[in-house]
Design an enzyme around this catalytic site. Structure first.
Site, short mmCIF file in Angstrom:
data_model
loop_
_atom_site.label_atom_id
_atom_site.label_comp_id
_atom_site.label_asym_id
_atom_site.label_seq_id
_atom_site.Cartn_x
_atom_site.Cartn_y
_atom_site.Cartn_z
N ASP A 154 1.06 10.33 3.42
CA ASP A 154 1.76 11.31 4.25
C ASP A 154 0.74 12.27 4.85
O ASP A 154 0.54 13.37 4.37
CB ASP A 154 2.78 12.05 3.39
CG ASP A 154 3.88 12.65 4.23
OD1 ASP A 154 3.88 12.41 5.45
OD2 ASP A 154 4.73 13.36 3.67
N LYS A 184 10.65 3.48 2.66
CA LYS A 184 10.54 4.93 2.44
C LYS A 184 11.23 5.36 1.15
O LYS A 184 12.24 4.80 0.75
CB LYS A 184 11.19 5.68 3.62
CG LYS A 184 10.59 5.36 4.98
CD LYS A 184 9.26 6.04 5.18
CE LYS A 184 9.39 7.46 5.62
NZ LYS A 184 9.66 7.66 7.03
N CYS A 239 26.91 39.36 -21.00
CA CYS A 239 27.29 40.23 -22.13
C CYS A 239 27.41 41.70 -21.73
O CYS A 239 27.84 42.52 -22.55
CB CYS A 239 26.29 40.08 -23.27
SG CYS A 239 24.69 40.81 -22.92
N TYR A 261 -6.98 2.14 6.30
CA TYR A 261 -6.03 1.09 5.91
C TYR A 261 -5.99 -0.09 6.87
O TYR A 261 -5.16 -0.98 6.73
CB TYR A 261 -4.63 1.64 5.69
CG TYR A 261 -4.06 2.46 6.82
CD1 TYR A 261 -3.86 1.92 8.08
CD2 TYR A 261 -3.69 3.79 6.62
CE1 TYR A 261 -3.34 2.67 9.12
CE2 TYR A 261 -3.16 4.54 7.65
CZ TYR A 261 -2.98 3.98 8.89
OH TYR A 261 -2.47 4.72 9.91
N GLU A 263 0.84 -1.20 0.00
CA GLU A 263 0.00 0.00 0.00
C GLU A 263 0.87 1.24 0.00
O GLU A 263 1.96 1.22 0.56
CB GLU A 263 -0.86 0.03 1.29
CG GLU A 263 -1.60 -1.25 1.52
CD GLU A 263 -2.17 -1.36 2.94
OE1 GLU A 263 -2.12 -0.39 3.71
OE2 GLU A 263 -2.67 -2.46 3.26
S1 IVH Z 1 -0.36 0.60 9.01
C1 IVH Z 1 0.50 -1.42 12.89
N1 IVH Z 1 -0.68 1.53 6.57
O1 IVH Z 1 2.46 5.39 8.98
C2 IVH Z 1 0.50 -0.75 11.57
N2 IVH Z 1 0.21 2.98 8.23
O2 IVH Z 1 4.73 4.79 11.05
C3 IVH Z 1 0.13 0.65 11.68
N3 IVH Z 1 0.67 5.23 7.42
O3 IVH Z 1 1.08 6.17 12.07
C4 IVH Z 1 0.12 1.43 10.47
N4 IVH Z 1 0.00 4.92 5.36
O4 IVH Z 1 -0.03 7.18 10.05
C5 IVH Z 1 -0.27 1.79 7.82
N5 IVH Z 1 -1.05 2.22 4.38
C6 IVH Z 1 -0.64 2.48 5.64
C7 IVH Z 1 -0.15 3.76 6.01
C8 IVH Z 1 0.26 3.96 7.32
C9 IVH Z 1 0.50 5.80 6.23
C10 IVH Z 1 1.24 5.94 8.59
C11 IVH Z 1 0.35 5.87 9.80
C12 IVH Z 1 1.23 5.40 10.94
C13 IVH Z 1 2.58 5.53 10.37
C14 IVH Z 1 3.45 4.39 10.90
#
Ligand code: IVH
Length: 676
Positions: A126, A322, A419, A233, A122
């Site tokens: 941000d 990342k 120039c 998500y 996924e």
């Molecule tokens: S799953 C236990 N899925 O990333 C798993 N997080 O550092 C929890 N985030 O605080 C997160 N897109 O705000 C998950 N597709 C995604 C995400 C996602 C962004 C962010 C989320 C979380 C941070 C984790």
């Protein structure tokens, strides 16, 4: 007479309110979760007004789950605390392919499984993580992540986000807590910042800060005015109801219950699948309507997830891969002015080299004097450099607290640094220009580089460095001189053998076969970009007619305003330009006749969007063929799109086309249409 309920509202009104609520929720679901509107906005608004009127007349019918109740009336004094029933965790990061392979290997070892693991891949959105709780299908509480254990109660603010269902569709479990990300889509962010600046207010540094700032408003009306969106998500907690066995199935279930799921999520196989997905999303990234900072891989099988468990604050079954940081700090060594094709002076910061967005950057544009003054960048300053996608690196902002004493403000030079001609700045124009015209070597070089560039005459092998050498040796003064260059002469240049010289000459000759829009664009007339060149070509059909046209006539071309028309007229009236155009035409530049606007082809007036890779022709060639036959090219799919041409590995544009019901052509069908 209507039968009265105990509360006082007639039963017919109660029934109508229930009906309206149900219909509006359904429309909302189609619009937000499925991105497939069922009715025009006006119809939605009309029903909403009717519901509001009924609820105003019978306040007892205005339940909290009504779509009219998104914006609460009173601001809160402070946010309450919410203790998360299930902790909101963070994710471990991976920054390289090797780290992703290690992640996958550790998982297989722990599970003692030699075969490939399936992952749900996924985008890593941000924005800001949120938790939302539903009881009996009704949204009852929303919270920020906080420290992971306790967050802030932002129920009222979350209610204002239209992508969040206030009421779930049937089939949803009785108690449900979901997790997702609130974000501000890029278009909304740009618009919001523009409006803030126009009002003289502070703008936001990036969409993430904008989303965070918007959610943390004490007055929900403020949040409601911000263009926020939301993807769910994951599932944190369920009471009652069956749960699927895979995370990917959970996402589908969430979607059925009314939530908006990120359309780019997909199941992939093993580390290779993950890395392939990472690269694909990396390519799509610049076109996504929202900001992401990486991708997330989650073990898809929920039983495997359970076996893997957690370490400290992060799950073992997921990792965030990342993208390279897009912002970095460095210092400004010097600020110089570059002279462009039309004489425009662009201030450029020479930097202490810094690694940002995956490359080492040592120059960053400061755009123009107004930008330079606004950002107040000075030599010696510590600055934030930003590089997003393929965009030219820029100085995002200065850290004023790190400014060295005595650093002087940069002033616009009064003469051209190349120039020595006077620099002029027309009233109310951000751009200052060297007045030297073709007497300025910088302008001569840029004019020829532009003429030879990929989207103009596309002379293969004539790079910037080569043009500079040729102009410095005075073998080239204008684009017209290109066609008199001889291979023997070219072969005497540094690092140029006989073979390459012959190849270059052949490329120059080959470039004589072009198209009229390319030729007009290549001339480098001020403010005439590709779109304008195309419009001019379609309107006039040949160069002679355009050359003879007065600016009032040129203004009749669609999308050509008075300023551009004047530039076009002035270009052709100038005797030196006229001589160059004569020489170019005399040297044998030719193009096929264009389908004029009044000749009807299968493609006339149709709007095309290209996605994926075509086998038999490049994207540029496909675009050109479409335009040649009177069609238009657009970068994004909308209701107005006539056709989406889908090659191999198409992007999200294909999904969008499918949801909007736009005609999709594969390569063979597209070629057939062209040949008609
Ligand atoms: S799953 C236990 N899925 O990333 C798993 N997080 O550092 C929890 N985030 O605080 C997160 N897109 O705000 C998950 N597709 C995604 C995400 C996602 C962004 C962010 C989320 C979380 C941070 C984790």
């Amino acid at each position: 007479m209507c039968a009265q309920q105990a509360s006082g509202a007639p039963r017919s009104a109660a029934a109508r309110v229930a009906d309206l609520k149900e219909t509006l929720e359904r429309y909302n679901y189609r619009y937000h979760a499925l991105d497939d509107p069922q009715v025009p906005d006006a119809e939605y608004d009309r029903l909403m007004l009717e519901l509001r009127a009924l609820e105003a007349q019978y306040p007892e019918l205005a339940a909290p789950d009504s779509p009219t109740q998104r914006v609460g009336s009173v601001p809160v004094a402070a946010f309450g605390a919410v203790r998360h029933r299930v902790a909101m965790l963070s994710l471990d990061n991976a920054f390289s392919d090797d780290e992703v392979r290690d992640f996958d290997r550790r998982i297989r070892e722990r599970l003692n499984i030699p075969n490939t693991i399936r992952y749900s891949a996924e985008p890593k959105l941000d924005g800001l993580a949120i938790s939302a709780r539903y009881e009996n299908g009704v949204f009852v509480q929303g919270a920020t992540r906080g420290d992971g254990e306790t967050g802030e109660d932002i129920t009222l603010n979350l209610r204002t986000i239209k992508a969040l269902p206030l009421k779930l569709r049937s089939g949803a479990p009785p108690v449900l807590e979901v997790r997702g990300e609130v974000f501000m889509p890029l278009a909304g962010f740009a618009k919001f910042n523009q409006e803030a600046l126009a009002r003289g207010e502070k703008s936001f540094v990036n969409p993430r800060n904008a989303a965070a700032g918007s959610l943390r408003q004490l007055d929900p009306k403020m949040t409601a005015a911000r263009p926020l969106d939301l993807f769910i998500y994951g599932l944190a907690l369920v009471e009652g109801g069956e749960l699927p066995g895979q995370h990917s199935e959970t996402l589908q279930a969430l979607r059925r219950w009314g939530f908006k799921i990120c359309p780019q999520s997909r199941v992939v196989e093993g580390a290779d699948g993950c890395l392939g997905y990472y690269r694909e999303i990396g390519v799509q990234r610049a076109e996504l309507p929202y900001q992401i900072d990486g991708v997330v891989y989650k073990v898809d099988d929920l039983e495997q997830q359970r076996q893997l468990g957690f370490v400290s604050r992060a799950p073992r079954w997921a990792v965030a891969h990342k993208f390279p940081a897009e912002e970095a700090l460095t210092t400004v060594r010097d600020i110089e002015f570059q002279v462009g094709r039309t004489g425009a002076l662009t201030p450029v910061a020479r930097l202490e080299p810094v690694f940002v967005g995956g490359v080492t950057v040592s120059n960053a544009t400061l755009h123009n004097m107004d930008e330079l003054t606004r950002k107040d960048v000075r030599v010696g300053d510590t600055v934030v450099i930003r590089r997003a996608g393929d965009v030219i690196p820029e100085v995002a902002r200065v850290l004023p607290e790190r400014r060295v004493a005595g650093a002087a403000m940069v002033v616009l030079p009064s003469v051209c640094p190349v120039c020595g001609s006077p620099v002029v700045r027309e009233a109310e124009q951000a751009v200052a220009r060297c007045s030297g015209g073709r007497t300025c070597a910088a302008q001569r070089k840029e004019e020829i580089k532009h003429f030879a560039s990929r989207r103009a005459l596309d002379i293969q092998g004539l790079g910037d460095k080569l043009v500079e050498q040729l102009v410095d040796r005075e073998w080239l003064r204008t684009p017209a001189d290109l066609f008199s260059l001889q291979a023997e002469q070219l072969a005497t240049l540094e690092r140029m053998g006989d073979k390459s010289a012959q190849k270059l000459q052949a490329a120059i000759i080959a470039a004589k076969h072009t198209t009229l829009p390319r030729f007009l664009y290549a001339l480098g007339i001020r403010d005439v970009g590709e779109a304008t060149a195309l419009a001019l070509a379609q309107h006039f059909g040949d160069v002679a007619a355009l050359r003879a046209a007065a600016d009032e006539v040129i203004q009749r071309v669609p999308d050509v305003g008075p300023v551009v028309a004047k530039h076009v007229e002035a270009y052709f009236r100038d005797p030196e330009n006229a001589a160059i155009v004569d020489r170019l035409l005399g040297s044998g530049i030719t193009w096929p006749a264009l389908a004029p606007a009044n000749v009807h082809t299968e493609l006339s007036g149709k709007s095309f969007v290209l996605t994926g890779t075509l086998e038999t022709l490049t994207r540029e060639a496909a675009a050109e063929a479409i335009v040649q036959q009177g069609g238009k090219i657009s970068g994004s799919v909308s209701k107005k799109t006539s056709y989406v041409v889908a090659g191999a590995e198409p992007g999200s544009k294909l999904n969008k086309a499918q949801t909007l019901g736009i005609a999709i052509l594969d390569e063979a069908e597209f070629m057939k249409l062209l040949k008609k």
